[in-house]
Design an enzyme around this catalytic site. Structure first.
Site, PDB file in Angstrom:
ATOM      1  N   HIS A   1       0.838  -1.207   0.000  1.00 34.87           N
ATOM      2  CA  HIS A   1       0.000   0.000   0.000  1.00 34.87           C
ATOM      3  C   HIS A   1       0.878   1.265   0.000  1.00 34.87           C
ATOM      4  CE1 HIS A   1      -3.086  -2.583   2.349  1.00 34.87           C
ATOM      5  NE2 HIS A   1      -3.647  -2.302   1.193  1.00 34.87           N
TER       6      HIS A   1
ATOM      7  N   CYS B   1      -2.055  -0.224  10.217  1.00 37.50           N
ATOM      8  CA  CYS B   1      -3.158  -1.074   9.753  1.00 37.50           C
ATOM      9  C   CYS B   1      -3.983  -1.692  10.881  1.00 37.50           C
ATOM     10  CB  CYS B   1      -2.613  -2.174   8.864  1.00 37.50           C
ATOM     11  SG  CYS B   1      -1.278  -3.079   9.622  1.00 37.50           S
TER      12      CYS B   1
HETATM   13  C1  CIR Z   1      -3.293  -8.055   3.255  1.00 34.29           C
HETATM   14  O1  CIR Z   1      -2.521  -8.461   2.388  1.00 34.29           O
HETATM   15  O2  CIR Z   1      -4.353  -7.485   2.973  1.00 34.29           O
HETATM   16  C2  CIR Z   1      -2.932  -8.290   4.698  1.00 34.29           C
HETATM   17  N1  CIR Z   1      -2.226  -9.525   4.817  1.00 34.29           N
HETATM   18  C3  CIR Z   1      -2.095  -7.162   5.255  1.00 34.29           C
HETATM   19  C4  CIR Z   1      -2.830  -5.854   5.302  1.00 34.29           C
HETATM   20  C5  CIR Z   1      -2.019  -4.762   5.909  1.00 34.29           C
HETATM   21  N2  CIR Z   1      -2.722  -3.541   5.808  1.00 34.29           N
HETATM   22  C6  CIR Z   1      -2.171  -2.339   5.881  1.00 34.29           C
HETATM   23  O3  CIR Z   1      -0.959  -2.223   5.993  1.00 34.29           O
HETATM   24  N3  CIR Z   1      -2.964  -1.287   5.787  1.00 34.29           N
END
Ligand code: CIR
Length: 254
Positions: A160, A247
């Site tokens: 992201h 996150c």
């Molecule tokens: C994903 O790939 O969606 C999750 N394993 C990790 C999400 C992490 N989100 C973030 O950094 N905003």
């Protein structure tokens, strides 16, 4: 009052989505303990935790940042690029509805909260494998009545936008320029992450402090030298799932 919306760690976190990393076993008991310390750190820094229960249907459910983009005026429920994650938003929307009117991003748009970095009335949004052009234009339309400007930033090589760049306050961003087209950041003072800590750009500004993963001691020193107050938390089990610190909560004034 500053609210931090969080969710418990799913027992299925080991089956999380992965984009840039190879799968490694995740110690769930350790992840639960790390999440507790993360929440305690948020509390120490002045937030009140609003915890949602873990939900085994959603391996990535602890990463509550992605299903929503919350502004002072409204909360926008995203349509996530990761299909396995699309059901996560229901309980989050229910919780956010007590604080903000809800708006929704609709198909074929995709967007994830980790791609949205707010600085005042500007929203920098990563154009990534999870967020498409349609997602950015729907977001632009939704926020226009509230005078936000939406600026797209192409992201490559990381999950992201906020994996590559976070706003620290004081017109300063911490950035890994290898992963973004940084032209849109020209008005900021840029602090580059140390070359051997490429994943350290994901930090949370809360009150007067920055929260940073304990795995990045050089970045910590760099930020302290620049005058920032830094708190570290161990999030090693979440790093295996490509999660950082932004996150795992949604911060909102209520
Ligand atoms: C994903 O790939 O969606 C999750 N394993 C990790 C999400 C992490 N989100 C973030 O950094 N905003």
């Amino acid at each position: 009052m500053l609210i931090a919306l969080t969710r418990g760690v799913s027992p299925t976190l080991g089956n999380c989505e992965l984009q840039e990393l190879d799968r490694e076993p995740i110690d769930i008991a350790r992840a639960i303990e790390q999440h507790r310390c993360y929440e305690r750190c948020l509390e120490d820094l002045g937030a009140e935790i609003l915890p949602l229960p873990a939900d085994a249907r959603f391996p990535d459910g602890v990463f509550v940042e992605d299903p929503a983009v919350v502004l002072d005026e409204i909360a926008i429920m995203t349509r996530m690029g990761a299909e396995s994650r699309r059901g996560e938003g229901d309980s989050i929307a229910e919780a956010l509805a007590q604080f903000r009117p809800i708006r929704r991003i609709e198909a074929p748009a995709t967007i994830e909260g980790g791609d949205a970095m707010r600085v005042g009335k500007k929203l920098y949004v990563g154009l990534s494998r999870r967020t498409n052009k349609e997602g950015i234009s729907q977001l632009r339309e939704i926020v226009a009545p509230f005078d936000y400007e939406v600026i797209a930033i192409p992201v490559h090589g990381c999950l992201h936008l906020k994996s590559a760049c976070c706003y620290l306050g004081e017109q300063t961003v911490l950035t890994n320029r290898a992963w973004i087209d940084d032209g849109a950041l020209r008005d900021f003072k840029i602090i580059d992450v140390p070359a051997d800590e490429p994943r350290s750009a994901n930090v949370v500004r809360i009150g007067e402090a920055l929260m940073l993963p304990a795995a990045f001691p050089k970045t910590k020193k760099l930020l302290e030298t620049a005058g920032f107050q830094v708190r570290t938390v161990d999030v090693s089990e979440f790093a295996k799932a490509e999660g950082g610190v932004t996150c795992k909560s949604i911060l909102l004034d209520a």
